[in-house]
Design an enzyme around this catalytic site. Structure first.
Site, PDB file in Angstrom:
ATOM      1  N   LEU A   1       0.881  -1.312   0.101  1.00  0.00           N
ATOM      2  CA  LEU A   1       0.030   0.088   0.019  1.00  0.00           C
ATOM      3  C   LEU A   1       0.904   1.092   0.109  1.00  0.00           C
ATOM      4  O   LEU A   1       1.985   1.032   0.657  1.00  0.00           O
ATOM      5  CB  LEU A   1      -0.876   0.067   1.236  1.00  0.00           C
ATOM      6  CG  LEU A   1      -2.085  -1.151   1.413  1.00  0.00           C
ATOM      7  CD1 LEU A   1      -2.578  -0.981   2.771  1.00  0.00           C
ATOM      8  CD2 LEU A   1      -2.967  -1.087   0.339  1.00  0.00           C
ATOM      9  N   ASP A   2       0.589   2.407  -0.793  1.00  0.00           N
ATOM     10  CA  ASP A   2       1.178   3.328  -0.719  1.00  0.00           C
ATOM     11  C   ASP A   2       1.383   3.962   0.852  1.00  0.00           C
ATOM     12  O   ASP A   2       0.649   3.615   1.399  1.00  0.00           O
ATOM     13  CB  ASP A   2       0.474   4.668  -1.369  1.00  0.00           C
ATOM     14  CG  ASP A   2       0.325   4.207  -2.903  1.00  0.00           C
ATOM     15  OD1 ASP A   2       1.377   3.553  -3.273  1.00  0.00           O
ATOM     16  OD2 ASP A   2      -0.407   5.020  -3.627  1.00  0.00           O
ATOM     17  N   ARG A   3       2.476   4.857   0.987  1.00  0.00           N
ATOM     18  CA  ARG A   3       2.591   5.235   2.287  1.00  0.00           C
ATOM     19  C   ARG A   3       1.503   5.778   2.878  1.00  0.00           C
ATOM     20  O   ARG A   3       1.036   5.597   4.046  1.00  0.00           O
ATOM     21  CB  ARG A   3       3.841   6.375   2.362  1.00  0.00           C
ATOM     22  CG  ARG A   3       4.370   6.818   3.763  1.00  0.00           C
ATOM     23  CD  ARG A   3       5.240   8.208   3.560  1.00  0.00           C
ATOM     24  NE  ARG A   3       4.673   9.020   2.668  1.00  0.00           N
ATOM     25  CZ  ARG A   3       5.650  10.138   2.259  1.00  0.00           C
ATOM     26  NH1 ARG A   3       6.852  10.141   2.386  1.00  0.00           N
ATOM     27  NH2 ARG A   3       4.976  11.183   1.521  1.00  0.00           N
TER      28      ARG A   3
ATOM     29  N   THR B   1      -1.747   5.308   2.131  1.00  0.00           N
ATOM     30  CA  THR B   1      -2.870   4.865   1.835  1.00  0.00           C
ATOM     31  C   THR B   1      -3.016   3.952   3.126  1.00  0.00           C
ATOM     32  O   THR B   1      -1.981   3.149   3.715  1.00  0.00           O
ATOM     33  CB  THR B   1      -2.922   3.843   0.858  1.00  0.00           C
ATOM     34  OG1 THR B   1      -2.947   4.952  -0.648  1.00  0.00           O
ATOM     35  CG2 THR B   1      -4.165   2.947   0.568  1.00  0.00           C
TER      36      THR B   1
ATOM     37  N   ARG C   1      -5.666   5.703  -7.736  1.00  0.00           N
ATOM     38  CA  ARG C   1      -5.493   7.138  -7.857  1.00  0.00           C
ATOM     39  C   ARG C   1      -5.563   7.610  -9.270  1.00  0.00           C
ATOM     40  O   ARG C   1      -6.037   8.666  -9.560  1.00  0.00           O
ATOM     41  CB  ARG C   1      -3.972   7.665  -6.907  1.00  0.00           C
ATOM     42  CG  ARG C   1      -4.222   7.035  -5.556  1.00  0.00           C
ATOM     43  CD  ARG C   1      -2.701   7.090  -5.047  1.00  0.00           C
ATOM     44  NE  ARG C   1      -1.917   8.475  -5.036  1.00  0.00           N
ATOM     45  CZ  ARG C   1      -0.815   8.810  -4.704  1.00  0.00           C
ATOM     46  NH1 ARG C   1      -0.053   7.894  -4.146  1.00  0.00           N
ATOM     47  NH2 ARG C   1      -0.527  10.262  -4.849  1.00  0.00           N
TER      48      ARG C   1
END
Length: 349
Positions: A155-157, A159, A270
């Protein structure tokens, strides 16, 4: 000789291990790597066995065999030495974790926003991997010969949400295969909650648009022509769950959308939502053109929306087959307080 028993399998990479196997009639003529994979069982992945062969860890007929494709004959004996798992390079750190589930094979966490998953330049400490090294300790049996948690998806930082991490080589291999397949032939499901600017015209739909490198930034992604060399197939299904400030024509100031992934590309949700004209609130990379839209909000909620510090995206649901038992497992985590505050503010519209 058959596969090691369960006790031996659990110890394969926890300590230096040496095993000798004799080729029977069924194994004669096979490739060495394939045969070893069969007799050892699932405790070591085939790619790990190939790596060990190339490093000189397999002795046969008095010499090191370094070619995985080496053909074996009945009656030959081969000794495989698996070195003790090396300490992981990242250091364990006592970072609090929200553990949803854990057993000997895996751990499921509810990752907070702001926590980087894996150490990288600029983020060598304070990551989820550092936290898991501390939390799991000796229960990590080694991924590819190193005592570390096996990251099978990210997961993105900024998110938040549900992630599964492998603790053994076998769990890492099977979960990696499931995520690479994106649930096409299995039971993998991933559902996200996103809060976006505006609202799609239709209440549900599918975004099928390949992703590749952004023209101006090596860290960002963009929708690109399918024929471009770096284009990667990407599909997102969405369902509008709530519209905020909708008028009689169905137009809305913002919307809460559930997104389900059929592929798992970097920044996929996104980029896809921005591509159809509805980027995520708070997204500093893909929603820059929408920053002034906040000025049209009522004064009492304008500061809350303007100050939202990250992309409004949360991994709410993750379902998969357990790599050891085959049990279908499903984990749900509600959006964190910052997203709840954001949607409560938008409710007044």
């Amino acid at each position: 000789m058959g596969a090691p028993d369960n006790e031996d399998q659990n110890a394969w990479e926890a300590a230096a291990t040496r095993k000798t196997f004799c080729v029977d009639g069924d194994g004669a003529g096979q490739r060495l790597d394939r045969w070893l994979s069969e007799v050892i069982g699932a405790s070591l992945s085939r790619s790990r066995i190939q790596s060990l062969i190339r490093s000189g860890s397999v002795m046969g007929e008095g010499r090191a065999i370094v070619e995985p494709r080496h053909r074996i004959a009945e009656g030959e004996t081969y000794t495989l030495t698996v070195p003790q798992a090396e300490p992981a390079e990242p250091e364990p750190e006592a970072i609090p974790l929200d553990i949803l589930y854990e057993d000997e094979a895996l751990v499921v966490v509810n990752k907070p926003a702001g926590l980087v998953v894996h150490p990288a330049p600029g983020n060598w400490s304070g990551t989820l991997v550092n936290a898991l090294l501390h939390h799991c300790g000796s229960s990590l049996s080694g991924i590819g010969g190193v005592k570390r948690p096996g990251i099978v998806h990210r997961l993105d930082r900024d998110t938040s949400g549900v992630m599964v991490v492998a603790k053994t080589d076998n769990a890492h291999r099977l979960l990696s295969e499931a995520f690479a397949d994106h649930g096409r032939s299995g039971d993998l499901q991933r559902a996200y909650v996103a809060v976006v600017w505006g609202s799609p015209d239709r209440m549900s739909g599918t975004i099928d648009a390949p992703l590749g490198r952004h023209a101006q930034s090596r860290t960002l992604r963009a929708v690109v022509p399918a024929g471009r060399s770096d284009a990667r197939h990407a599909v997102t299904r969405y369902q509008v769950r709530r519209r905020y400030g909708a008028d009689g024509a169905g137009n809305a100031f913002a919307a809460q959308v559930e997104c389900r992934l059929e592929t798992g590309r970097t920044h996929q949700i996104r980029v896809h939502m921005a591509h159809i004209g509805h980027p995520l609130i708070g997204d500093q990379d893909y929603a820059r053109a929408f920053r002034t839209k906040v000025n049209r909000l009522p004064e009492e909620i304008r500061p809350i929306v303007a100050a939202f510090p990250r992309q409004a995206l949360h991994a709410r649901l993750l379902a998969f087959r357990h790599p050891e038992s085959g049990e279908l497992m499903e984990f749900v985590a509600d959006p964190p307080s910052d997203m709840s505050e954001l949607t409560r503010a938008l409710d007044i519209l």
